[in-house]
Design an enzyme around this catalytic site. Structure first.
Site, PDB file in Angstrom:
ATOM      1  N   HIS A   1      -2.988   7.249   2.298  1.00 28.26           N
ATOM      2  CA  HIS A   1      -3.491   5.971   1.803  1.00 28.26           C
ATOM      3  C   HIS A   1      -4.908   5.763   2.350  1.00 28.26           C
ATOM      4  CE1 HIS A   1      -4.070   1.866   0.887  1.00 28.26           C
ATOM      5  NE2 HIS A   1      -3.790   1.407   2.091  1.00 28.26           N
TER       6      HIS A   1
ATOM      7  N   CYS B   1       0.811  -1.224   0.000  1.00 28.11           N
ATOM      8  CA  CYS B   1       0.000   0.000   0.000  1.00 28.11           C
ATOM      9  C   CYS B   1       0.846   1.277   0.000  1.00 28.11           C
ATOM     10  CB  CYS B   1      -0.966   0.006   1.174  1.00 28.11           C
ATOM     11  SG  CYS B   1      -2.074  -1.408   1.183  1.00 28.11           S
TER      12      CYS B   1
ATOM     13  N   ASN C   1     -10.199  -0.024   0.346  1.00 29.69           N
ATOM     14  CA  ASN C   1      -8.741   0.065   0.288  1.00 29.69           C
ATOM     15  C   ASN C   1      -8.271  -0.578  -1.022  1.00 29.69           C
ATOM     16  OD1 ASN C   1      -6.000  -0.288   0.562  1.00 29.69           O
ATOM     17  ND2 ASN C   1      -6.078  -1.063   2.657  1.00 29.69           N
TER      18      ASN C   1
HETATM   19  C1  COA Z   1      -9.757  -4.342  10.687  1.00 29.83           C
HETATM   20  C2  COA Z   1     -10.347  -3.303  11.618  1.00 29.83           C
HETATM   21  C3  COA Z   1     -11.388  -2.492  10.886  1.00 29.83           C
HETATM   22  C4  COA Z   1     -11.015  -4.024  12.775  1.00 29.83           C
HETATM   23  O1  COA Z   1     -11.577  -3.041  13.625  1.00 29.83           O
HETATM   24  P1  COA Z   1     -11.409  -3.200  15.207  1.00 29.83           P
HETATM   25  O2  COA Z   1     -12.101  -2.050  15.810  1.00 29.83           O
HETATM   26  O3  COA Z   1      -9.941  -3.364  15.492  1.00 29.83           O
HETATM   27  O4  COA Z   1     -12.222  -4.483  15.474  1.00 29.83           O
HETATM   28  P2  COA Z   1     -11.729  -5.799  16.217  1.00 29.83           P
HETATM   29  O5  COA Z   1     -10.741  -6.529  15.385  1.00 29.83           O
HETATM   30  O6  COA Z   1     -11.362  -5.420  17.616  1.00 29.83           O
HETATM   31  O7  COA Z   1     -13.061  -6.599  16.251  1.00 29.83           O
HETATM   32  C5  COA Z   1     -14.130  -6.202  17.064  1.00 29.83           C
HETATM   33  C6  COA Z   1     -15.234  -7.200  16.906  1.00 29.83           C
HETATM   34  O8  COA Z   1     -15.794  -7.048  15.595  1.00 29.83           O
HETATM   35  C7  COA Z   1     -15.832  -8.323  14.957  1.00 29.83           C
HETATM   36  N1  COA Z   1     -15.677  -8.123  13.528  1.00 29.83           N
HETATM   37  C8  COA Z   1     -14.532  -8.107  12.802  1.00 29.83           C
HETATM   38  N2  COA Z   1     -14.838  -7.902  11.509  1.00 29.83           N
HETATM   39  C9  COA Z   1     -16.163  -7.782  11.426  1.00 29.83           C
HETATM   40  C10 COA Z   1     -17.044  -7.566  10.371  1.00 29.83           C
HETATM   41  N3  COA Z   1     -16.635  -7.401   9.098  1.00 29.83           N
HETATM   42  N4  COA Z   1     -18.372  -7.499  10.651  1.00 29.83           N
HETATM   43  C11 COA Z   1     -18.820  -7.640  11.900  1.00 29.83           C
HETATM   44  N5  COA Z   1     -18.030  -7.876  12.949  1.00 29.83           N
HETATM   45  C12 COA Z   1     -16.711  -7.933  12.713  1.00 29.83           C
HETATM   46  C13 COA Z   1     -14.697  -9.085  15.582  1.00 29.83           C
HETATM   47  O9  COA Z   1     -14.872 -10.464  15.441  1.00 29.83           O
HETATM   48  C14 COA Z   1     -14.768  -8.630  17.005  1.00 29.83           C
HETATM   49  O10 COA Z   1     -15.776  -9.362  17.651  1.00 29.83           O
HETATM   50  P3  COA Z   1     -15.546  -9.901  19.138  1.00 29.83           P
HETATM   51  O11 COA Z   1     -15.361  -8.660  19.964  1.00 29.83           O
HETATM   52  O12 COA Z   1     -16.824 -10.641  19.414  1.00 29.83           O
HETATM   53  O13 COA Z   1     -14.336 -10.739  19.070  1.00 29.83           O
HETATM   54  C15 COA Z   1      -9.269  -2.377  12.182  1.00 29.83           C
HETATM   55  O14 COA Z   1      -8.415  -3.063  13.062  1.00 29.83           O
HETATM   56  C16 COA Z   1      -8.442  -1.764  11.094  1.00 29.83           C
HETATM   57  O15 COA Z   1      -8.942  -1.016  10.291  1.00 29.83           O
HETATM   58  N6  COA Z   1      -7.124  -2.020  11.092  1.00 29.83           N
HETATM   59  C17 COA Z   1      -6.249  -1.495  10.083  1.00 29.83           C
HETATM   60  C18 COA Z   1      -6.471  -2.271   8.817  1.00 29.83           C
HETATM   61  C19 COA Z   1      -5.874  -1.610   7.642  1.00 29.83           C
HETATM   62  O16 COA Z   1      -6.021  -0.443   7.458  1.00 29.83           O
HETATM   63  N7  COA Z   1      -5.206  -2.427   6.842  1.00 29.83           N
HETATM   64  C20 COA Z   1      -4.616  -2.028   5.644  1.00 29.83           C
HETATM   65  C21 COA Z   1      -3.402  -1.209   5.886  1.00 29.83           C
HETATM   66  S1  COA Z   1      -2.618  -0.925   4.408  1.00 29.83           S
END
Ligand code: COA
Length: 325
Positions: free
Chosen positions: A252, A119, A282
Site C-alpha cells: 500500500h 486501505c 495515499n
Molecule cells: C503522519 C506522519 C507523516 C507524521 O510524521 P512524524 O515523523 O510522525 O511526525 P510527527 O507527527 O512526529 O510530527 C513532527 C512535527 O512535524 C509537524 N508536522 C506535522 N505535519 C506537518 C506538515 N504537514 N508540515 C509541517 N510540519 C508538520 C508536527 O506538528 C510536529 O511538530 P512539533 O514537533 O513541533 O510538534 C507519520 O506519522 C506517518 O506517515 N504515519 C503513518 C500515516 C499513514 O501512513 N497513514 C495511512 C495508513 S493507511
C-alpha cells in the site's frame, strides 16, 4: 482439475488535476496552514497527488480504470460476471459503487458489491474474488480500488491533508488452469478503530459527528511496519515460497518510509519495490491496483513474475496477496 484465478488485465485512472507539493503548500498557506515541500517529502516521500473535480464521483474514476483493465484482458464488459469495488468514499450511502459501476459499464445481472476495508480494501477484494472464482461462483471478475479521498480531508489539519489523493485501479481476475493467485492472508483488529477513522455518520437527515479523516499518525506508522512484515511472511509460508522468490513488492502506497522499512525487513533490494506514492500520495484502496497497473504498463512486472501485494489501513486491517502475474 484444480481451478485457480489469474490476473489477465490491469487498468488505472488518475483525475487530471495534479497538485504538486508546492501548489498544495501555497493553497494551505492561503488558509493559514503552514507546511513545506521539504517536510512532506522527507517524512512521507510524497511530491504530488491528484484531486478529482467536485462533480467527479468514485464510480467515474472506477469506470475509467475498469474500461482499461477489461480492454487489457481482451474482454468486453459483457463478459464480466462479478464486480467488487474496494472503497471508503462511495458515491452514495447506498447503493454500492459496484452497482453504479455495473450500470455505467452497460451491463446487468452479475453480482456487484463494495468491499469496505479502507486501505486494505483491494487485497481483501482480490482475496474474495479469488475464493469466488475457485469455488465456481464466478469466472471473470472485475476487482477495483477507487477513491475520492480528498472529500474526507480536513484542510486545516496539516498532519493528514498533505498525505492523500484520488484515483482508481482495476484488474480482471479470470478462472485459470494454472495458478495466478498463490496465497493470501487477511487480518483485522477492531480495537484500533480510533487511530484512523472518519467517525461521522448520517442519521435523521443529518451528519452526526465529524465527516473528516482523523489519524494518530505515529500509532498507524508503528502498527503498519509490524503487520506488513508478518502478513508477507504468513503469505509466503502458505505458498511454500521465501522472500527470495519475490520479484516485486507492491505495498500500500502510504508513506515511503513504511515501504522501505518493509522491504528491508523482507531483505528485498529497493529495486524490487514498486513506488508510486511519490506521484499519487495515499489513494487508499486504489493505491495497490494503481501501482500494479503502472508497473505492468511500464514493463517492470512481466508475465510469470511473482508479486507480493500488501494492504494496511483503517480498521485496523491488513493483509497480503501473493501472485504469479
Ligand atoms: C503522519 C506522519 C507523516 C507524521 O510524521 P512524524 O515523523 O510522525 O511526525 P510527527 O507527527 O512526529 O510530527 C513532527 C512535527 O512535524 C509537524 N508536522 C506535522 N505535519 C506537518 C506538515 N504537514 N508540515 C509541517 N510540519 C508538520 C508536527 O506538528 C510536529 O511538530 P512539533 O514537533 O513541533 O510538534 C507519520 O506519522 C506517518 O506517515 N504515519 C503513518 C500515516 C499513514 O501512513 N497513514 C495511512 C495508513 S493507511
Amino acid at each position: 482439475m484444480t481451478r485457480y484465478s489469474r490476473i489477465t488485465g490491469t487498468g488505472s485512472f488518475l483525475p487530471p488535476n495534479r497538485l504538486t507539493n508546492a501548489q498544495l503548500v501555497a493553497d494551505l498557506a492561503a488558509r493559514g496552514v503552514e507546511t513545506s515541500d521539504e517536510w512532506i517529502v522527507e517524512r512521507t516521500g510524497i511530491s504530488a497527488r491528484h484531486f478529482a473535480a467536485p462533480d467527479v464521483t468514485c464510480s467515474d474514476l472506477a469506470l475509467e480504470a475498469s474500461r482499461r483493465a477489461i480492454d487489457a484482458a481482451g474482454l468486453q464488459a459483457a463478459d464480466i460476471d462479478l464486480i467488487i469495488v474496494a472503497t471508503s468514499t462511495p458515491d452514495m450511502v447506498f447503493p454500492s459503487v459496484a452497482c453504479i459501476l455495473q450500470h455505467k459499464l452497460g451491463i446487468a445481472g452479475c453480482p456487484a458489491f463494495d468491499m469496505q476495508a479502507v486501505c486494505s480494501g483491494f487485497v481483501y477484494a482480490l482475496s474474495v474474488a479469488d475464493a469466488m472464482i475457485k469455488s465456481g461462483a464466478a469466472s471473470k471478475a472485475l476487482v477495483v480500488g477507487a477513491e475520492v479521498f480528498s472529500r474526507l480531508l480536513d484542510f486545516s489539519d496539516r498532519t493528514t491533508c498533505v498525505l492523500f489523493g484520488d484515483g482508481a485501479g482495476a484488474v480482471v481476475l479470470e478462472a485459470s488452469q494454472t495458478p495466478g493467485i498463490l496465497a493470501s492472508d487477511l487480518h483485522a483488529d477492531g480495537k484500533y478503530v480510533g487511530i484512523l477513522c472518519v467517525p461521522g455518520h448520517v442519521s435523521g437527515g443529518q451528519v452526526i459527528g465529524s465527516p473528516l479523516l482523523t489519524m494518530d499518525g505515529k500509532a498507524v506508522f508503528k502498527l503498519a511496519v509490524g503487520v506488513l512484515e508478518s502478513a508477507a511472511r504468513a503469505t509466503l509460508a502458505k505458498a511454500e515460497l521465501t522472500e527470495a522468490d519475490i520479484d516485486w513488492l507492491i505495498p500500500h502506497q502510504a508513506n515511503l518510509r513504511i515501504m522501505h522499512s518493509t522491504a528491508k525487513k523482507l531483505k528485498l533490494p529497493l529495486e524490487k519495490l514498486i513506488v508510486t506514492v511519490d506521484q499519487h500520495g495515499n489513494t487508499s484502496a486504489a493505491s495497490i491496483p494503481l501501482a500494479l497497473d503502472e508497473a505492468v504498463r511500464s514493463g517492470k512486472v512481466k508475465k510469470g513474475d511473482v508479486v507480493m501485494l500488501e494492504g494496511v489501513g483503517g480498521g485496523f486491517t491488513w493483509g497480503a496477496v501473493l501472485l504469479k502475474y
